[in-house]
Design a protein around this motif. Structure first.
Motif, short mmCIF file in Angstrom:
data_model
loop_
_atom_site.label_atom_id
_atom_site.label_comp_id
_atom_site.label_asym_id
_atom_site.label_seq_id
_atom_site.Cartn_x
_atom_site.Cartn_y
_atom_site.Cartn_z
N SER A 66 4.86 -4.08 50.40
CA SER A 66 3.91 -3.74 51.46
C SER A 66 2.51 -4.07 51.01
O SER A 66 2.14 -3.82 49.86
N HIS A 94 1.40 -14.16 63.68
CA HIS A 94 2.78 -14.43 63.26
C HIS A 94 3.12 -15.82 63.77
O HIS A 94 3.26 -16.03 64.97
N GLY A 146 4.87 -11.16 56.39
CA GLY A 146 4.40 -10.31 57.49
C GLY A 146 3.02 -10.68 57.99
O GLY A 146 2.46 -11.72 57.63
N SER A 147 2.46 -9.81 58.81
CA SER A 147 1.14 -10.00 59.46
C SER A 147 0.07 -10.47 58.50
O SER A 147 -0.24 -9.78 57.54
N TYR A 177 8.50 3.58 52.30
CA TYR A 177 8.05 2.98 53.57
C TYR A 177 8.75 3.66 54.73
O TYR A 177 9.98 3.73 54.78
N ARG A 213 7.62 -12.86 61.92
CA ARG A 213 8.86 -12.21 62.36
C ARG A 213 8.64 -11.64 63.74
O ARG A 213 7.52 -11.58 64.22
N THR A 237 8.17 -8.78 53.20
CA THR A 237 6.79 -8.32 53.06
C THR A 237 6.30 -7.79 54.41
O THR A 237 6.81 -8.15 55.45
N ASN A 238 5.33 -6.91 54.34
CA ASN A 238 4.78 -6.36 55.58
C ASN A 238 3.37 -5.83 55.35
O ASN A 238 2.94 -5.64 54.21
N SER A 255 8.07 -2.62 60.84
CA SER A 255 9.04 -3.70 60.59
C SER A 255 9.95 -3.35 59.41
O SER A 255 10.13 -2.18 59.08
N THR A 256 10.53 -4.36 58.82
CA THR A 256 11.22 -4.34 57.52
C THR A 256 12.52 -3.54 57.47
O THR A 256 13.55 -4.04 57.01
N GLY A 275 4.82 1.59 58.76
CA GLY A 275 4.75 0.27 59.38
C GLY A 275 5.78 0.12 60.48
O GLY A 275 6.54 1.05 60.77
N HIS A 330 9.26 -8.23 66.30
CA HIS A 330 9.29 -6.78 66.14
C HIS A 330 9.97 -6.09 67.32
O HIS A 330 10.00 -6.62 68.43
#
Ligand code: HPA
Length: 288
Positions: free
Chosen positions: A239, A62, A30-31, A192, A82, A112-113, A220-221, A218, A84
């Motif tokens: 996370s 990203h 992730g970010s 999450y 990724r 992951t995020n 995403s994910t 968050g 979004h």
């Protein structure tokens, strides 16, 4: 061309680049968390731009590279970046890469995020194991006709309705916890909650989410997890707490804060992922 055919075409393209490598583990970084891709050995790098039908990331931080190789001895396919929902992609597009991973025979994914911490006590840069999720994106990637071909021959997969009571694999969480312990880290488990974004939350929303049982927020994910489970792929979620959620900190939120906090834990995350990858191989290969 059907969505399934597009996925097949993308998978065919990637497979041709991989030679004899058969990835068994997928990892989405992730970010600000992209460094783990540098630890991959015998790297084959495929830019998303080259892959037919693959979505292209528009967010800074990203990078948009698919990195194949081995991590901790395990054949992996790492997504460095990724896309979004908030970028304007549909959840079908957002989860397209996950479908490609399924088509390539991936058995487990680590998602992951970057996330905001909702409960007191989280520290910036802390890694939290996702034990469960709450979908507040207002949509589900599986809305529309069900295509059972996404089972790819796996039992109990590709179903219209399916169980989500263990969306985040218990045994993979145990693996992650033990791997962290060997690195001298303790991994707490959290819940999450996914929002669509792109605006950050209001303090009232965060208070509501806390009451609902969320500990992390968050953007995403969750769509990836849903689609992975549809294909019978095991999911591990991690996370990185990049900030305290809205209303919990004296300062306003911004994206660079999220990005910088990710950078602080990149190394730690990379080491942890390598160890987890090594152990996951033993689990999934035993079943292959
Ligand atoms: N809210 C939503 N998404 C996020 C946050 C947040 O506070 N931090 C990182 N991603």
């Amino acid at each position: 061309m059907s969505y399934f055919d597009e996925v097949s075409e993308a998978a065919h393209f990637v497979r041709a680049k991989l030679g004899s490598l058969k990835p068994r583990l997928g990892i989405v970084l992730g970010s600000g968390l992209g460094a783990a891709a540098d630890a991959v050995h015998d790297r084959v790098i495929v830019p998303y731009d080259d892959i037919p039908h693959f979505p292209k990331s528009t967010v800074e931080g990203h990078s948009g590279l698919l990195v194949a190789g081995t991590l901790g001895g395990t054949p992996v396919l790492v997504m460095q970046g990724r896309v979004h929902f908030y970028e304007g992609y549909s959840l079908k597009e957002v989860t397209f890469p996950m479908r490609v991973m399924g088509a390539l025979g991936v058995r487990a994914v680590i998602l992951t995020n970057a996330a905001g911490g909702i409960i007191d006590g989280y520290k910036i840069g802390q890694l939290v194991l996702i034990a469960d999720h709450i979908n507040m994106m207002g949509w589900n990637p599986l809305v529309g006709p069900n295509d059972p071909r996404f089972a790819f021959g796996r039992p109990n997969s590709g179903l219209r309705f399916f169980d989500m009571s263990e969306a985040y694999s218990k045994r993979l969480r145990q693996v992650a916890t033990q791997a962290a312990e060997l690195e001298g880290q303790t991994l707490e488990e959290g819940v999450y909650l996914a929002v669509s974004g792109p605006s950050f939350e209001t303090p009232a929303e965060i208070r509501a989410f806390r009451t609902m049982g969320a500990t992390l927020v968050g953007m995403s994910t969750v769509p990836e997890t849903i689609v992975a489970r549809h294909m019978g792929i095991e999911v591990l979620g991690l996370s990185c707490v990049t900030n305290l959620a809205s209303g919990l900190s004296a300062t306003p939120l911004n994206h660079s804060e999220v990005f910088e906090a990710g950078k602080l834990v990149e190394r730690k995350l990379a080491e942890l992922l390598e160890r987890i990858a090594m152990w996951i191989a033993a689990l999934v290969e035993a079943e292959a």
